[in-house]
Write a protein that holds these residues in place. Structure first.
Motif, PDB file in Angstrom:
ATOM      1  N   ASP A  96     118.579  16.826 -26.957  1.00  0.00           N
ATOM      2  CA  ASP A  96     118.701  15.723 -27.915  1.00  0.00           C
ATOM      3  C   ASP A  96     117.309  15.342 -28.394  1.00  0.00           C
ATOM      4  OD1 ASP A  96     117.569  13.964 -25.881  1.00  0.00           O
ATOM      5  OD2 ASP A  96     119.559  13.942 -24.974  1.00  0.00           O
ATOM      6  N   ASP A  97     117.241  14.295 -29.203  1.00  0.00           N
ATOM      7  CA  ASP A  97     115.959  13.907 -29.805  1.00  0.00           C
ATOM      8  C   ASP A  97     115.002  13.243 -28.818  1.00  0.00           C
ATOM      9  OD1 ASP A  97     116.685  14.901 -32.247  1.00  0.00           O
ATOM     10  OD2 ASP A  97     117.573  13.018 -32.933  1.00  0.00           O
ATOM     11  N   GLU A 117     125.199  23.125 -31.499  1.00  0.00           N
ATOM     12  CA  GLU A 117     124.622  22.087 -30.652  1.00  0.00           C
ATOM     13  C   GLU A 117     123.883  22.684 -29.463  1.00  0.00           C
ATOM     14  OE1 GLU A 117     123.245  18.502 -30.106  1.00  0.00           O
ATOM     15  OE2 GLU A 117     124.560  19.047 -31.786  1.00  0.00           O
TER      16      GLU A 117
END
Length: 401
Positions: free
Chosen positions: A28-29, A60
Motif C-alpha cells: 500500500d502507499d 493489486e
C-alpha cells in the motif's frame, strides 16, 4: 531414534534462529513512510510511483515501485534493525520488471551498514554489497555482484548474464558461512563458487618468483628458418610496373603538363618478400614457465563472507528510459523462506505474458483503426475539394439590368 531426535532439535534451533530482516512488498502507499529520497545536491533525482504497470497478472498483488521519469538518477533507501552475518547465510532477493524494454539503466540494489544517511545517499556512498541486473545497449547485459572488503569495492570476475525481456524476474544472492556463494535468477542457479576464487578479495596465493629468470640459452622457438634454403635468382620483381597498354593522351602538352609517365599497375610476377621456409627447431626446449613461490603478502581469511553490520538497502540508479518496477525486496538468513517467496512467480510471468499479448493486440487494432479513420478523413477532404470545383458559376440576370 536418537538420530531423529537430533534432526528435530536441529530443525527447531534453525527455525528459531532464522530471521527476516527486511521484507517489502509495497502492498500500500505506506511504503513512502519507510523509504526516503536522497536530497544530495548536484543531481536531479527521479520519483518512484506505486503501480503494477501496463500489463500484469494480478493488479493489486503485482504492484511495486516504478521509475517514472526518463533520463534521471534515482536514490531511494530505507533502514532497518541492524544485524550481523557471523555463522549465518545472507540472502538478498528482489524482483525486477523492465516493462519499458530498458535500453540503458540499472536494476540493482545496494546493501549498506548503519553509516548510511538516506537523505545524503549518492553514487559514492559506501556500501557493503551491490547486486542485480545492469543493461546498457547490446554490450552490457549482466548481473552485478560487487562486495566491499576492507573498504574496497571488488567486482566479481565472472560474467553473469541477466534477463533482458519485459517481464518480472527475481534475482537472489546467497552468501554462506563457508565462504561460498550462489546467484539465482527466478530460483534457478546461474552462477556459484568460492568467494576467494571469484573475487580478487585477497592477494594471490602464489606469485612469480622475482629471482627467477629465463636462462639465456633457453630456446623457445618451435620452428626456425631453414639455413639451407636460398632465395631463387628470379625472385626479386618490382611490386608495381608501368602499364604497358597505356599511351600518352593526344592533348598532353609536355611543356605545360610535364614529362608524361604511364600509370603504374600491380606486377603479376611480383612474389612478395622472400622468406626461407620454416623447419622444426632441433634446440627447442618448449615454452619457459616462470616458477612461482608462495606469496608472502597472502593471508587466508575464513571470514570473507562475514558482514559485521547491515541495516540499510537502497536503489541508487541511472535510467535513460524509465519504467522499471521493483518489488518483493527480501533480506534474510533463511534460504528456504526466500525459496518459498518465489512460489507464485511462474503464475505472475504467465499472466504478464498473456496480458502483454492482449495489450499489444489492442494497441495494434487501435493504431489500424486510427489509420483507417485518417484515410477516410483524407478521402472526405478530397471529395469536398472535388465538389467545390464542380459548382456551376452563377449566371447574371440580364433582364433586371
Amino acid at each position: 531414534m536418537k538420530c531423529l531426535i537430533f534432526v528435530a532439535i536441529f530443525a527447531y534451533i534453525y527455525a528459531v534462529q532464522a530471521a527476516v530482516y527486511l521484507e517489502e512488498k509495497f502492498n500500500d502507499d505506506s511504503w513512502e513512510k519507510n523509504w526516503i529520497y536522497s536530497k544530495h545536491p548536484g543531481k536531479e533525482f527521479g520519483k518512484f510511483v506505486r503501480t503494477a504497470g501496463k500489463f500484469f497478472n494480478n493488479e493489486e498483488e503485482d504492484k511495486g515501485i516504478q521509475t517514472s521519469e526518463d533520463a534521471r538518477f534515482y536514490a531511494l533507501s530505507r533502514k532497518f534493525k541492524p544485524f550481523g552475518t557471523e555463522g549465518k547465510d545472507l540472502v538478498v532477493q528482489f524482483s525486477v520488471k523492465h516493462e519499458q524494454n530498458i535500453d540503458c539503466g540499472g536494476g540493482y540494489v545496494k546493501v549498506f551498514d548503519c553509516s548510511l544517511k538516506p537523505e545524503e545517499m549518492h553514487g559514492e556512498s559506501p556500501y557493503r554489497l551491490m547486486f542485480g541486473p545492469d543493461i546498457c545497449g547490446p554490450g552490457t547485459k549482466k548481473v552485478h555482484v560487487i562486495l566491499n572488503y576492507k573498504d574496497k569495492n571488488v567486482l566479481i570476475n565472472k560474467d553473469i548474464r541477466c534477463k533482458d525481456d519485459v517481464y518480472t524476474h527475481v534475482y537472489t544472492l546467497i552468501i554462506k558461512p563457508d565462504n561460498t556463494y550462489e546467484v539465482q535468477i527466478d530460483g534457478e542457479k546461474v552462477e556459484g563458487g568460492e568467494l576467494e576464487a571469484d573475487w580478487d578479495l585477497l592477494p594471490p596465493k602464489k606469485i612469480k618468483d622475482p629471482e627467477a629468470k629465463k636462462p639465456e640459452d633457453w630456446d623457445d622457438r618451435a620452428t626456425i628458418p631453414d639455413p639451407d634454403d636460398t632465395k631463387p635468382e628470379d625472385w626479386d620483381k618490382p611490386e608495381h610496373i608501368p602499364d604497358p597498354d597505356a599511351s600518352k593522351p593526344d592533348d598532353w602538352d609536355d611543356e605545360m603538363d610535364g614529362e608524361w609517365e604511364p600509370p603504374m599497375i600491380d606486377n603479376p610476377e611480383y612474389k612478395g618478400e622472400w622468406k626461407p621456409k620454416q623447419i622444426d627447431n632441433p634446440a627447442y626446449k618448449g615454452a619457459w614457465v616462470h616458477p612461482e613461490i608462495e606469496n608472502p603478502e597472502y593471508t587466508p581469511d575464513a571470514n570473507l563472507y562475514k558482514q559485521k553490520e547491515i541495516c540499510g538497502l537502497g536503489f541508487d540508479l541511472w535510467q535513460v528510459k524509465s519504467g522499471t518496477i521493483f518489488d518483493n525486496v527480501l533480506i534474510t538468513d533463511d534460504v528456504e523462506y526466500a525459496k518459498k517467496a518465489l512460489s507464485g512467480l511462474k503464475d505472475t510471468q504467465e499472466g504478464e505474458k498473456k496480458a502483454k499479448e492482449e495489450l499489444d493486440k489492442a494497441e495494434k487494432e487501435a493504431a489500424s483503426s486510427e489509420d483507417e479513420k485518417k484515410d477516410d478523413d483524407d478521402e472526405d477532404d478530397d471529395d469536398d475539394d472535388e465538389e467545390s470545383n464542380n459548382v456551376p458559376p452563377v449566371e447574371e440576370d440580364h433582364d433586371e439590368l
